[in-house]
Design a protein around this motif. Structure first.
Motif, short mmCIF file in Angstrom:
data_model
loop_
_atom_site.label_atom_id
_atom_site.label_comp_id
_atom_site.label_asym_id
_atom_site.label_seq_id
_atom_site.Cartn_x
_atom_site.Cartn_y
_atom_site.Cartn_z
N ALA A 69 0.84 -1.27 -0.03
CA ALA A 69 0.09 -0.11 0.07
C ALA A 69 0.91 1.35 -0.10
O ALA A 69 0.50 2.20 -0.58
N VAL A 70 2.03 1.36 0.56
CA VAL A 70 2.89 2.33 0.71
C VAL A 70 3.11 2.72 -0.71
O VAL A 70 3.26 3.62 -1.28
N ARG A 71 3.69 1.51 -1.44
CA ARG A 71 4.29 1.65 -2.73
C ARG A 71 3.20 2.31 -3.81
O ARG A 71 3.57 3.05 -4.34
N ARG A 72 1.90 1.95 -3.40
CA ARG A 72 0.89 2.59 -4.32
C ARG A 72 0.62 3.79 -4.06
O ARG A 72 0.52 4.89 -4.87
N VAL A 73 0.82 4.26 -2.78
CA VAL A 73 0.26 5.67 -2.35
C VAL A 73 1.51 6.60 -2.60
O VAL A 73 0.96 7.75 -3.17
N VAL A 74 2.76 6.16 -2.55
CA VAL A 74 3.72 7.06 -2.90
C VAL A 74 3.72 7.28 -4.53
O VAL A 74 3.68 8.51 -4.77
N ARG A 75 3.50 6.22 -5.36
CA ARG A 75 3.49 6.57 -6.80
C ARG A 75 2.38 7.42 -6.97
O ARG A 75 2.15 8.30 -7.79
N GLY A 76 1.26 7.18 -6.17
CA GLY A 76 0.17 8.13 -6.41
C GLY A 76 0.18 9.55 -6.01
O GLY A 76 -0.05 10.45 -6.94
N ALA A 77 1.05 9.72 -4.98
CA ALA A 77 1.34 11.22 -4.60
C ALA A 77 2.16 11.75 -5.47
O ALA A 77 1.94 12.89 -5.81
N ARG A 78 3.18 10.87 -6.09
CA ARG A 78 4.07 11.65 -7.14
C ARG A 78 3.08 12.10 -8.35
O ARG A 78 3.33 13.21 -9.03
N GLU A 79 2.35 11.29 -8.79
CA GLU A 79 1.29 11.60 -9.95
C GLU A 79 0.54 12.59 -9.69
O GLU A 79 0.27 13.69 -10.63
N MET A 80 -0.10 12.69 -8.40
CA MET A 80 -0.63 13.89 -8.25
C MET A 80 0.08 15.21 -7.86
O MET A 80 -0.54 16.16 -7.51
N GLU A 81 1.23 15.20 -7.70
CA GLU A 81 2.11 16.24 -7.92
C GLU A 81 2.19 16.80 -6.23
O GLU A 81 2.16 18.29 -6.08
N LEU A 82 1.92 16.07 -5.27
CA LEU A 82 2.03 16.40 -3.75
C LEU A 82 3.32 17.00 -3.78
O LEU A 82 4.42 16.04 -3.91
N GLU A 83 3.49 17.95 -2.69
CA GLU A 83 4.86 18.35 -2.66
C GLU A 83 5.53 17.35 -1.41
O GLU A 83 6.67 17.15 -1.46
N ALA A 84 4.67 17.03 -0.62
CA ALA A 84 5.36 16.10 0.47
C ALA A 84 4.20 15.31 0.95
O ALA A 84 3.00 15.76 1.23
N LEU A 85 4.62 13.99 1.31
CA LEU A 85 3.81 13.02 2.02
C LEU A 85 4.40 12.24 3.11
O LEU A 85 5.60 11.93 2.96
N THR A 86 4.11 12.48 4.12
CA THR A 86 4.53 12.19 5.49
C THR A 86 3.97 10.58 5.97
O THR A 86 2.59 10.92 6.14
N LEU A 87 4.72 9.74 6.18
CA LEU A 87 3.90 8.45 6.73
C LEU A 87 4.54 8.09 7.94
O LEU A 87 5.68 8.05 8.34
N TYR A 88 3.47 7.51 8.86
CA TYR A 88 3.80 7.19 10.11
C TYR A 88 4.27 5.77 10.15
O TYR A 88 3.39 4.61 10.02
N ALA A 89 5.61 5.26 10.08
CA ALA A 89 5.87 3.85 9.87
C ALA A 89 6.29 3.28 11.18
O ALA A 89 6.22 2.16 11.34
N PHE A 90 6.97 3.80 12.11
CA PHE A 90 7.41 3.23 13.24
C PHE A 90 7.49 4.29 14.45
O PHE A 90 8.22 5.17 14.41
N SER A 91 6.82 4.21 15.28
CA SER A 91 6.68 5.28 16.57
C SER A 91 7.54 4.83 17.69
O SER A 91 7.92 3.59 17.72
N THR A 92 7.99 5.75 18.61
CA THR A 92 8.75 5.29 19.73
C THR A 92 7.95 4.34 20.45
O THR A 92 8.60 3.61 21.28
N GLU A 93 6.42 4.20 20.54
CA GLU A 93 5.91 3.24 21.31
C GLU A 93 5.84 1.58 20.64
O GLU A 93 5.72 0.77 21.30
#
Length: 229
Positions: A40-64
């Protein structure tokens, strides 16, 4: 500040939630849910690039997340390494810049080396910035930023903001959380002060670029008032 009708999001953040529940619903190991989450990360990053988002921040691993079983933490680290190794060429060629927020240096040396190599390779890219939150907690980030700001002089919203991990990113416009949970879970608390929020029941492994596009379209209908009338 008066009201502002925004028409385009520049910076979107996502709390990627639901891998475990996705696997449980299908009577599969949690590790499979995490694997599908990476897809899903792979799909969404590709989509964000195609939609020309300037920044996409993903919460991958928290301190908890260190509180999770050791085997699950190990699986997550292995998945992250495989993701970087398999997708770095594509991201580099597509102009994606990789950025890490949080204390990623707390990970094992091989992970740190891989992450730093990926950031170095994509540092000059000018397309979408993919900011991945690793060993990240917003309260810890704010405390670190306040310490740095205090060492330089008075603490103000402006001086503290300048020391945040996200200081070089556009202001956060939209924060999405998948899986039906309605909380921020120590993610971008400062940055989300006036961000629009969208909570969806879709489990993260089922999230697609179309879901992101729908969220961006919803954002265009929001009237952002920033405390005004």
């Amino acid at each position: 500040m008066g009201k502002d009708v925004s028409t385009r999001a520049r910076h979107v953040a996502i709390i990627m939630d639901g891998n475990g529940r996705w696997a449980k619903k299908r009577h599969l190991p949690r590790a499979i849910g995490h694997q599908r989450g990476v897809e899903a990360v792979r799909r969404v990053v590709r989509g964000a690039r195609e939609m020309e988002l300037e920044a996409l921040t993903l919460y991958a691993f928290s301190t908890e997340n260190w509180r999770r079983p050791e085997e699950e933490v190990s699986d997550l680290m292995s998945l992250m390494k495989r993701f970087i190794l398999s997708d770095l060429d594509e991201f580099a060629e597509a102009g994606v810049r990789l950025k890490i927020i949080g204390d990623y240096k707390a990970f094992k040396p091989d992970v740190v080396e891989l992450v730093e190599g990926a950031m170095s390779r994509t540092a000059g890219n000018t397309g979408t910035t993919l900011a991945v939150a690793l060993n990240y907690g917003s309260q810890d980030e704010i405390a670190r930023a306040a310490t740095k700001a205090a060492a330089k002089g008075a603490i103000t919203p402006e001086t503290l903001s300048a020391e945040l991990d996200t200081a070089d990113l556009p202001p956060l416009d939209l924060l999405i959380r998948t899986s039906g949970e309605v909380r921020l879970s120590n993610f971008l608390l400062w940055q989300a002060a006036y961000a629009e929020m969208l909570f969806t029941d879709v489990l993260w492994p089922d999230f697609t670029a179309d879901h992101l596009r729908d969220a961006l379209e919803t954002f265009t209908t929001r009237e952002r008032r920033y405390g005004g009338r």
